[in-house]
Design a protein around this motif. Structure first.
Motif, PDB file in Angstrom:
ATOM      1  N   GLU A  14       0.839  -1.207   0.000  1.00 42.11           N
ATOM      2  CA  GLU A  14       0.000   0.000   0.000  1.00 42.11           C
ATOM      3  C   GLU A  14       0.871   1.253   0.000  1.00 42.11           C
ATOM      4  O   GLU A  14       0.582   2.217  -0.705  1.00 42.11           O
ATOM      5  CB  GLU A  14      -0.949  -0.011   1.183  1.00 42.11           C
ATOM      6  CG  GLU A  14      -2.054  -1.033   1.020  1.00 42.11           C
ATOM      7  CD  GLU A  14      -2.989  -1.132   2.214  1.00 42.11           C
ATOM      8  OE1 GLU A  14      -2.559  -0.855   3.355  1.00 42.11           O
ATOM      9  OE2 GLU A  14      -4.154  -1.490   1.988  1.00 42.11           O
ATOM     10  N   THR A  62      -5.930   3.167  -8.086  1.00 38.40           N
ATOM     11  CA  THR A  62      -6.461   2.098  -7.252  1.00 38.40           C
ATOM     12  C   THR A  62      -6.554   0.780  -8.008  1.00 38.40           C
ATOM     13  O   THR A  62      -6.243  -0.274  -7.466  1.00 38.40           O
ATOM     14  CB  THR A  62      -7.843   2.499  -6.698  1.00 38.40           C
ATOM     15  OG1 THR A  62      -7.698   3.720  -5.975  1.00 38.40           O
ATOM     16  CG2 THR A  62      -8.400   1.444  -5.782  1.00 38.40           C
ATOM     17  N   LYS A  98      -3.260  -1.431  -7.945  1.00 39.72           N
ATOM     18  CA  LYS A  98      -2.659  -1.945  -6.713  1.00 39.72           C
ATOM     19  C   LYS A  98      -2.448  -3.453  -6.761  1.00 39.72           C
ATOM     20  O   LYS A  98      -1.417  -3.955  -6.336  1.00 39.72           O
ATOM     21  CB  LYS A  98      -3.525  -1.614  -5.499  1.00 39.72           C
ATOM     22  CG  LYS A  98      -3.300  -0.262  -4.918  1.00 39.72           C
ATOM     23  CD  LYS A  98      -4.135  -0.150  -3.648  1.00 39.72           C
ATOM     24  CE  LYS A  98      -3.847   1.123  -2.922  1.00 39.72           C
ATOM     25  NZ  LYS A  98      -4.604   1.195  -1.668  1.00 39.72           N
ATOM     26  N   VAL A  99      -3.427  -4.173  -7.263  1.00 38.98           N
ATOM     27  CA  VAL A  99      -3.316  -5.628  -7.308  1.00 38.98           C
ATOM     28  C   VAL A  99      -2.175  -6.030  -8.233  1.00 38.98           C
ATOM     29  O   VAL A  99      -1.371  -6.893  -7.889  1.00 38.98           O
ATOM     30  CB  VAL A  99      -4.646  -6.287  -7.733  1.00 38.98           C
ATOM     31  CG1 VAL A  99      -4.481  -7.786  -7.919  1.00 38.98           C
ATOM     32  CG2 VAL A  99      -5.728  -6.004  -6.705  1.00 38.98           C
ATOM     33  N   TRP A 134      -8.454  -4.379  -4.991  1.00 39.90           N
ATOM     34  CA  TRP A 134      -7.484  -4.416  -3.902  1.00 39.90           C
ATOM     35  C   TRP A 134      -8.135  -4.982  -2.643  1.00 39.90           C
ATOM     36  O   TRP A 134      -7.530  -5.788  -1.935  1.00 39.90           O
ATOM     37  CB  TRP A 134      -6.906  -3.030  -3.639  1.00 39.90           C
ATOM     38  CG  TRP A 134      -5.994  -3.041  -2.446  1.00 39.90           C
ATOM     39  CD1 TRP A 134      -6.207  -2.459  -1.239  1.00 39.90           C
ATOM     40  CD2 TRP A 134      -4.746  -3.717  -2.349  1.00 39.90           C
ATOM     41  NE1 TRP A 134      -5.174  -2.732  -0.388  1.00 39.90           N
ATOM     42  CE2 TRP A 134      -4.250  -3.502  -1.047  1.00 39.90           C
ATOM     43  CE3 TRP A 134      -3.993  -4.501  -3.220  1.00 39.90           C
ATOM     44  CZ2 TRP A 134      -3.043  -4.026  -0.602  1.00 39.90           C
ATOM     45  CZ3 TRP A 134      -2.780  -5.024  -2.777  1.00 39.90           C
ATOM     46  CH2 TRP A 134      -2.319  -4.787  -1.482  1.00 39.90           C
ATOM     47  N   ARG A 171      -6.774  -8.209  -0.768  1.00 38.94           N
ATOM     48  CA  ARG A 171      -6.363  -8.086   0.631  1.00 38.94           C
ATOM     49  C   ARG A 171      -7.118  -9.079   1.518  1.00 38.94           C
ATOM     50  O   ARG A 171      -6.524  -9.730   2.375  1.00 38.94           O
ATOM     51  CB  ARG A 171      -6.581  -6.651   1.106  1.00 38.94           C
ATOM     52  CG  ARG A 171      -5.972  -6.342   2.452  1.00 38.94           C
ATOM     53  CD  ARG A 171      -6.181  -4.902   2.829  1.00 38.94           C
ATOM     54  NE  ARG A 171      -7.608  -4.597   2.786  1.00 38.94           N
ATOM     55  CZ  ARG A 171      -8.110  -3.401   2.532  1.00 38.94           C
ATOM     56  NH1 ARG A 171      -7.331  -2.390   2.306  1.00 38.94           N
ATOM     57  NH2 ARG A 171      -9.412  -3.212   2.516  1.00 38.94           N
TER      58      ARG A 171
END
Length: 138
Positions: A8, A18, A21-22, A54, A58
């Motif tokens: 992050e 956003t 992120k993955v 994400w 997570r």
């Protein structure tokens, strides 16, 4: 949890959108973690893999790498945490370490309330008289 936090932080520093992120996280997976992800998404289409958010990543990561028993134990330690002979610095470190596993204390206000409740009475009374709008202020 620290690895997730590092990812992050990296995505924030690099200003990743956003939805990227993955992808960033997947590039940072190593050995067994890469194998775990391939197993989880083995039946996904390319579109389904690309659509993993994400938050979903997570949640899957936490579910796999934080066993329920360990999560429950850490949550209980967090709930039971009380300042004894520890300095404020030591108890704050202990609080912070355990707080990352307790998602039920999601807001900063929740953390502030819990933190105040675990302090020794004299410190709690002193801090309560101060104007603290954030956890950092507290």
């Amino acid at each position: 949890m620290r690895w997730l936090s590092d990812v992050e932080g990296c995505s924030f520093t690099c200003s990743f959108p956003t939805d990227q992120k993955v992808r960033c996280a997947l590039n940072l997976l190593r050995i067994g973690a890469k194998d775990w992800w391939r197993l989880v998404t083995g039946s996904y289409t390319d579109d389904q893999r690309a659509a993993v958010t994400w938050e979903k990543f997570r949640d899957l990561f936490r579910a796999h790498y934080i066993p329920r028993v360990e999560h429950k134990q850490l949550s209980q330690e967090f709930s039971d945490l009380k300042q004894g002979t520890e300095s404020v610095k030591e108890i704050t470190r202990m609080f912070t370490k355990r707080a990352m596993f307790c998602l039920e204390f999601a807001t900063e206000q929740d953390h502030m309330t819990r933190y105040l409740s675990m302090l020794k009475t004299d410190i709690h009374q002193f801090v309560s008289t101060q104007r603290c709008d954030t956890m950092l202020d507290l």
